[in-house]
Design a protein around this motif. Structure first.
Motif, PDB file in Angstrom:
ATOM      1  N   TYR A 446      21.275  56.024  82.772  1.00  0.00           N
ATOM      2  CA  TYR A 446      21.555  55.136  84.067  1.00  0.00           C
ATOM      3  C   TYR A 446      20.725  55.814  85.036  1.00  0.00           C
ATOM      4  O   TYR A 446      20.210  54.941  86.102  1.00  0.00           O
ATOM      5  N   TYR A 460      25.811  49.537  74.614  1.00  0.00           N
ATOM      6  CA  TYR A 460      26.739  50.521  74.853  1.00  0.00           C
ATOM      7  C   TYR A 460      27.797  50.112  75.771  1.00  0.00           C
ATOM      8  O   TYR A 460      29.158  50.125  75.188  1.00  0.00           O
ATOM      9  N   THR A 461      27.588  50.041  76.991  1.00  0.00           N
ATOM     10  CA  THR A 461      28.812  49.258  77.802  1.00  0.00           C
ATOM     11  C   THR A 461      29.488  48.123  77.140  1.00  0.00           C
ATOM     12  O   THR A 461      30.783  48.108  77.282  1.00  0.00           O
ATOM     13  N   GLN A 464      31.907  49.159  74.268  1.00  0.00           N
ATOM     14  CA  GLN A 464      33.087  49.851  74.969  1.00  0.00           C
ATOM     15  C   GLN A 464      34.000  49.063  75.589  1.00  0.00           C
ATOM     16  O   GLN A 464      35.196  49.064  75.262  1.00  0.00           O
TER      17      GLN A 464
END
Length: 833
Positions: A446, A460-461, A464
């Motif tokens: 980030y 990834y986000t 999740q």
């Protein structure tokens, strides 16, 4: 709220004559708070102190006190207590596995895992890869030797844990059966004094005649008939409820147009129900003027003493059990005076349910019809499972990233740029860039590489968020299934509440276990190239297309622990803990609003329902506990952390439920051991599932290679990779022989028990059923009339359906087409307090 002194005094003087006071409090009267408080006293779990005053149990009360309210309630808490203890012991061994796993580096490629995820088997040491082929050969041998030691430790720890659980199953079953036998011999339960006379003549309407016949053998307390309602009882229930609503509307004395419209609608609906009842009665039964005129099915008889019941059974069977040889060759026959009305030989059923446990409307259903109904419910539940399967299936589709596909060595930014410049295709450049991005923490991406690593950050986000969302979807679907299964289970028409709840429990457990544990496993399964998710999703093309884009963890490899294992733990924790933490959290809110609504109640029965808590439903709580046990054991070899977490969850369930049953729930009906026995029969399958997955887990060659020839390191254009040379099902079975032999041995024991031991025990019980033993016990000589008030304080003490609050209103409806109302007090049995 307190009971006034006068009512307190009058409560103590309640006798057998007006025992129906507890029921009359539930009838159609204008609401009165003092009556409701007396009702609460009788319908909540409490104790009596030395001065005779009623007071709530303390929270630390011994659960053996719960046997007063039926052995089933006690066995539920005893089961939870036993499971918590055995899981605590197993957690001690599991903690050693967790420590050993935490020392590894197998999940170091996944930079964004929390420390708890690194306690799984997937974090065991991984093979170190270098550019030197000679050194790689040495590393393979060292890796095998190191992992052989670790494999030996964790596999034997797992073996010890599951042996402890197997011993628990057998010991707990033995102790439970001992408790059930002891309770049946010494407890003051109505069914201990009672038996059922089956297949009476349908036109037998006078219980006193049967009572007079039976009193030739022993002293009888009461005789009550069960009726064949020809499926009209549920209609009478609707009829009674509509009449109550009409009375409520009249009491409100509303004069507006809306009130008049509601009243007219209720009356129209009532007329339709009455027409439907009249049609069934006139075509199937004939004109009826009262409940007593319905055809008789059987009779429930309560003897004054247990010894009297035993003596009657023994004597009557000796007189009437005449075999074929004695009848034909010796000319023996049953004396006419021992035949009811000189014609009927009584068919005796010793094992009867407690009065509050009986589903009176279902006694009329014959076995063939019930089998058909059960099959229909099975198909309905199966259809529900298919629908919810695809709902959860879709919610679990999450794009994964896999650092294990990248070369073993890590890139610096400069090295990544150089390799990308040398790459000849776009796909190779994307692959190299993704491998560089996956080697860093999400915070670093980030901060420093957001534009370059946008795709990896997005995946990834998104993963999740979707993992957490899918966990809540599963919770919602499981909650919906609970409500649907509770509805469809009533269609089977079980003869007792315990059997109904047992059927609900088994179905609830199966669907919640599949949704919680198996769907996630199936969705991500890639077993030697066979991707089950693609085949299962073929009926829904869009869903199948999404599967082709998935990255599948190869058969419980390290990626499985980093991605699927993490999602599984999220789902499992939410499903395991949320029901009881939420219930405990909202309990004061629910209680506040119920107490607030008490003063707004118009009818006595509505006030009574509000002043006590909701009904305790052990089927749901048993299913939740079994789901926790099965999911935990299924994955505990791979993720040993689940054992201590499950111990905490079951501990919470035990204490929250104990608190709620003492402080909030309405006094449960007198459940028997049926629900408990069903749960015990299911437990061995948890052992089989655990051992099967443990064998597969401990045999994975990338984590625990079979020998030093199992793995090899190969060099390709993009880098060096670990290649599996030998892997098969048989090889995995051989990797952990102790678990494989234990699984085989356990299956053989369970098969022998199912096809040999249990059938022989059943046959022996049938052969010996005619030989009733008269047990010399102090409680066997207790007179039922002397303990009637004591029993009636804990549960329903009579088989008179008019004393059952769940049926009294509809039976009155059957006896009086106009439905007794407030204006006809003289027609009712008065409330004498």
């Amino acid at each position: 709220m307190k009971i006034t002194p006068s009512l307190q005094h009058q409560r103590k003087s309640i006798s057998k004559e007006n025992d129906l006071v507890k029921v009359n409090l539930y009838s159609i009267k204008k609401a009165d708070l003092q009556r409701a408080l007396v009702y609460k006293e009788y319908h909540t779990i409490n104790s009596t102190n030395s001065e005779g005053a009623v007071e709530p149990y303390p929270l630390d009360v011994n659960i053996s006190e719960f046997t007063r309210f039926g052995v089933g309630l006690y066995l539920y808490f005893y089961f939870l207590k036993g499971i918590v203890l055995v899981f605590f012991i197993m957690s001690i061994f599991a903690s050693v596995s967790c420590i050993l796993n935490s020392l590894g580096n197998g999940l170091s490629s996944w930079k964004n895992l929390n420390d708890l995820q690194k306690l799984s088997i997937g974090n065991q040491d991984q093979l170190i890869v270098t550019s030197n082929s000679t050194q790689n050969a040495v590393n393979i041998i060292n890796f095998y030797n190191s992992q052989y030691t670790n494999h030996t430790i964790v596999s034997w720890l797992d073996f010890t844990m599951i042996v402890i659980f197997i011993l628990f199953i057998f010991i707990f079953e033995y102790i439970s059966n001992k408790i059930i036998r002891s309770n049946s011999q010494v407890s003051l339960q109505p069914n201990r004094f009672a038996l059922q006379i089956q297949k009476l003549d349908s036109q037998e309407h006078n219980p006193s005649d049967l009572k007079a016949f039976l009193e030739r053998y022993a002293q009888i307390r009461e005789v009550h008939f069960a009726k064949n309602y020809s499926n009209t009882l549920s209609l009478h229930q609707k009829e009674a409820e509509l009449n109550i609503k009409i009375i409520t509307e009249n009491l409100k004395q509303g004069t507006d147009q809306e009130s008049k419209t509601n009243l007219n609608k209720l009356k129209e609906e009532l007329d339709k129900v009455k027409d439907e009842v009249a049609l069934i009665v006139n075509t199937k039964i004939g004109p009826m003027t009262s409940h007593n005129q319905y055809p008789t099915l059987s009779a429930f008889v309560i003897f004054e003493t247990v010894v009297g019941k035993q003596q009657f059974i023994k004597k009557y069977r000796e007189i009437t059990n005449i075999n074929f040889f004695s009848r034909c060759c010796l000319g023996r026959s049953i004396p006419k005076e021992d035949l009811f009305r000189g014609v009927y030989r009584l068919k005796i059923n010793e094992q009867v349910d407690n009065p509050s446990n009986i589903k009176w409307e279902n006694l009329e259903v014959q076995t063939p019809e019930r089998v058909i109904r059960y099959f229909a419910v099975f198909l309905a539940v199966f259809l529900l499972m298919i629908i919810t399967f695809f709902i959860v299936f879709g919610a679990n589709i999450v794009s994964n990233y896999d650092p294990s596909e990248c070369p073993a060595e890590k890139y610096t930014e400069a090295e990544a740029d150089a390799k990308m410049a040398a790459a000849t295709t776009t796909s190779d450049k994307v692959f190299i860039n993704n491998c560089f991005c996956m080697g860093m923490e999400i915070q670093t991406l980030y901060t420093n590489y957001f534009n370059r690593c946008y795709d990896i950050i997005y995946v990834y986000t998104g993963r999740q968020a979707l993992q957490i969302a899918s966990a809540f979807v599963i919770v919602f679907v499981n909650t919906l299934l609970k409500m649907l299964i509770q509805s469809v289970s009533n269609f089977v028409r079980y003869t007792s509440v315990s059997k109904l709840l047992s059927g609900q429990m088994s179905k609830l457990f199966i669907v919640t276990f599949i949704n919680t544990a198996l769907i996630t496993l199936i969705l991500n399964a890639d077993i030697y190239g066979f991707k089950l998710a693609i085949y299962l999703s073929s009926p829904i093309p869009p869903l199948q297309s999404a599967q082709y884009n998935q990255i599948y963890p190869n058969d419980l490899n390290r990626q499985w622990y980093a991605t699927v294992g993490a999602a599984l733990i999220n789902t499992w924790i939410i499903n395991m803990v949320s029901p009881y933490l939420i219930e405990f959290a909202i309990y004061p809110i629910v209680k506040f609003f119920r107490n607030r609504s008490v003063h707004d109640a118009v009818l006595q029965r509505d006030m009574n329902n509000l002043i006590v808590g909701p009904q305790f439903l052990p089927s749901i709580h048993y299913a939740t506990a079994l789901n926790t046990i099965f999911v935990t054991l299924f994955y505990s070899s791979s993720i040993p952390l689940m054992l201590p977490m499950a111990t905490v969850a079951l501990f919470i369930q035990y204490w929250v439920q104990k608190y709620m049953i003492i402080r909030f729930y309405k006094k449960p009906i007198a459940y028997d051991e049926v629900l408990h026995n069903t749960g015990i029969k299911i437990l061995p399958f948890a052992v089989i599932l655990h051992l099967a997955l443990a064998i597969w887990t401990f045999g994975h060659p990338l984590i625990f290679p079979y020998d030093d020839k199992t793995l090899n390191i190969v060099t390709e254009t993009s880098g060096q990779y670990i290649k599996i040379l030998n892997d098969s099902v048989w090889q995995r079975i051989q990797t952990t022989p102790q678990l494989s032999l234990l699984l085989l041995f356990f299956i053989i024991i369970m098969v022998l028990r199912t096809i040999l031991i249990d059938p022989l025990s059943y046959i022996l019980s049938l052969c010996c059923s005619g030989d009733t033993k008269i047990v010399d016990d102090a409680t066997n000589n207790i007179n039922y009339s002397e303990v009637y008030e004591q029993i009636s304080h804990d549960q329903l003490a009579t088989y008179d359906i008019m004393s059952n609050e769940d049926y009294i209103d509809l039976i009155r409806q059957m006896n009086d087409a106009k439905m007794i109302g407030l204006e006809s007090q003289e027609e009712r049995r008065p409330l004498k307090l």
